[in-house]
Scaffold this motif. Structure first.
Motif, short mmCIF file in Angstrom:
data_model
loop_
_atom_site.label_atom_id
_atom_site.label_comp_id
_atom_site.label_asym_id
_atom_site.label_seq_id
_atom_site.Cartn_x
_atom_site.Cartn_y
_atom_site.Cartn_z
N GLU A 174 0.14 -0.70 10.99
CA GLU A 174 1.58 -0.70 11.27
C GLU A 174 2.19 -2.08 10.97
N SER A 175 1.43 -3.14 11.25
CA SER A 175 1.93 -4.51 11.06
C SER A 175 2.11 -4.89 9.58
N THR A 176 1.60 -4.05 8.68
CA THR A 176 1.79 -4.34 7.25
C THR A 176 3.21 -3.97 6.79
N GLY A 177 3.98 -3.37 7.68
CA GLY A 177 5.39 -3.07 7.38
C GLY A 177 5.57 -2.20 6.17
N ASP A 178 6.34 -2.69 5.22
CA ASP A 178 6.61 -1.93 4.00
C ASP A 178 5.83 -2.47 2.81
N ALA A 179 4.85 -3.32 3.08
CA ALA A 179 4.07 -3.92 1.99
C ALA A 179 3.33 -2.84 1.21
N LYS A 180 3.17 -3.10 -0.06
CA LYS A 180 2.36 -2.22 -0.91
C LYS A 180 0.90 -2.62 -0.70
N LEU A 181 0.07 -1.66 -0.29
CA LEU A 181 -1.35 -1.91 -0.04
C LEU A 181 -2.13 -1.56 -1.31
N VAL A 182 -2.93 -2.52 -1.78
CA VAL A 182 -3.64 -2.34 -3.05
C VAL A 182 -5.11 -2.70 -2.90
N GLU A 183 -5.98 -1.73 -3.19
CA GLU A 183 -7.41 -2.07 -3.28
C GLU A 183 -7.57 -2.74 -4.65
N HIS A 184 -7.71 -4.05 -4.61
CA HIS A 184 -7.72 -4.86 -5.83
C HIS A 184 -9.16 -5.11 -6.28
N THR A 185 -9.59 -4.35 -7.28
CA THR A 185 -10.95 -4.49 -7.79
C THR A 185 -11.08 -3.99 -9.22
N GLU A 186 -11.87 -4.71 -9.98
CA GLU A 186 -12.19 -4.25 -11.35
C GLU A 186 -13.19 -3.12 -11.32
N ASN A 187 -13.85 -2.94 -10.17
CA ASN A 187 -14.94 -1.95 -10.06
C ASN A 187 -14.46 -0.51 -9.94
N ASP A 188 -13.17 -0.30 -9.72
CA ASP A 188 -12.71 1.07 -9.48
C ASP A 188 -11.30 1.28 -10.01
#
Length: 147
Positions: free
Chosen positions: A104-118
Motif C-alpha cells: 500500500e505504501s508504494t502509492g501509485d508507483a509503477k512496480l517493475v521486476e527489473h531483470t535480464e533473466n525474465d
C-alpha cells in the motif's frame, strides 16, 4: 510521471516483492516456504513432484526444479500460470499484514521486476519485457484500495 520502483533481489529495499522473499504462505491446504515454491510446484499434476518442490530447501532450488523438463509439465500450464501467480500473491499479501502495508505504501508507483533473466514476469532488463509480476502486484494493490 509516476515513480518507478524496481525490485528483483530479496536483499534490495523492495525485496519483499520478490517471490524468493522468505514469507511462507498457506495455499491449497499446505504451507509453502515461499510463493516461488508454490508457483513452481503448481506446474505439475504429479503430487510427488509438487511435494518435492514444496520441500526444496531454497526458492532457487524450487525454481530450478520447476524448470526441469524431465518432470511432466501440466498441459494447461500456459493458460493457468497467471492465475496461479495471482493466487500465490493474494495469499502472501493477505497472510502477512506488514507486506500488505508495504505494498500500500508504494502509492501509485509503477512496480517493475527489473531483470535480464525474465522477459515475461520481469522487464527483460531493458523495459521491453511483460513485467507480469509487477503488473499483478499493482493489480493487487489497486484491489486492496477498493476493498
Amino acid at each position: 510521471m509516476a515513480e518507478v520502483i524496481n525490485f528483483y533481489s530479496v536483499t534490495d529495499d523492495y525485496g519483499w516483492c520478490s517471490n524468493f522473499a522468505p514469507y511462507p504462505i498457506k495455499a491449497r491446504g499446505k504451507m509453502w516456504p515461499t510463493t516461488e515454491h508454490f508457483f513452481q510446484a503448481q506446474k505439475f499434476e504429479n503430487d510427488s513432484d509438487q511435494e518435492e518442490i514444496r520441500r526444496a530447501n531454497s526458492p532457487m532450488l524450487a525454481a530450478r526444479m520447476g524448470r526441469d523438463r524431465k518432470r511432466k509439465l501440466r498441459s494447461d500450464w500456459e493458460s493457468v500460470k497467471v492465475a496461479v501467480m495471482r493466487e500465490a500473491l493474494q495469499a502472501k499479501f493477505s497472510q502477512h499484514e506488514e507486506l500488505a502495508r508495504l505494498l500500500e505504501s508504494t502509492g501509485d508507483a509503477k512496480l517493475v521486476e527489473h531483470t535480464e533473466n525474465d522477459n515475461y514476469w520481469g522487464d527483460g532488463g531493458d523495459g521491453r519485457g511483460g513485467n507480469m509480476l509487477g503488473r499483478l502486484l499493482m493489480e493487487l494493490r489497486e484491489a486492496a484500495r477498493k476493498a
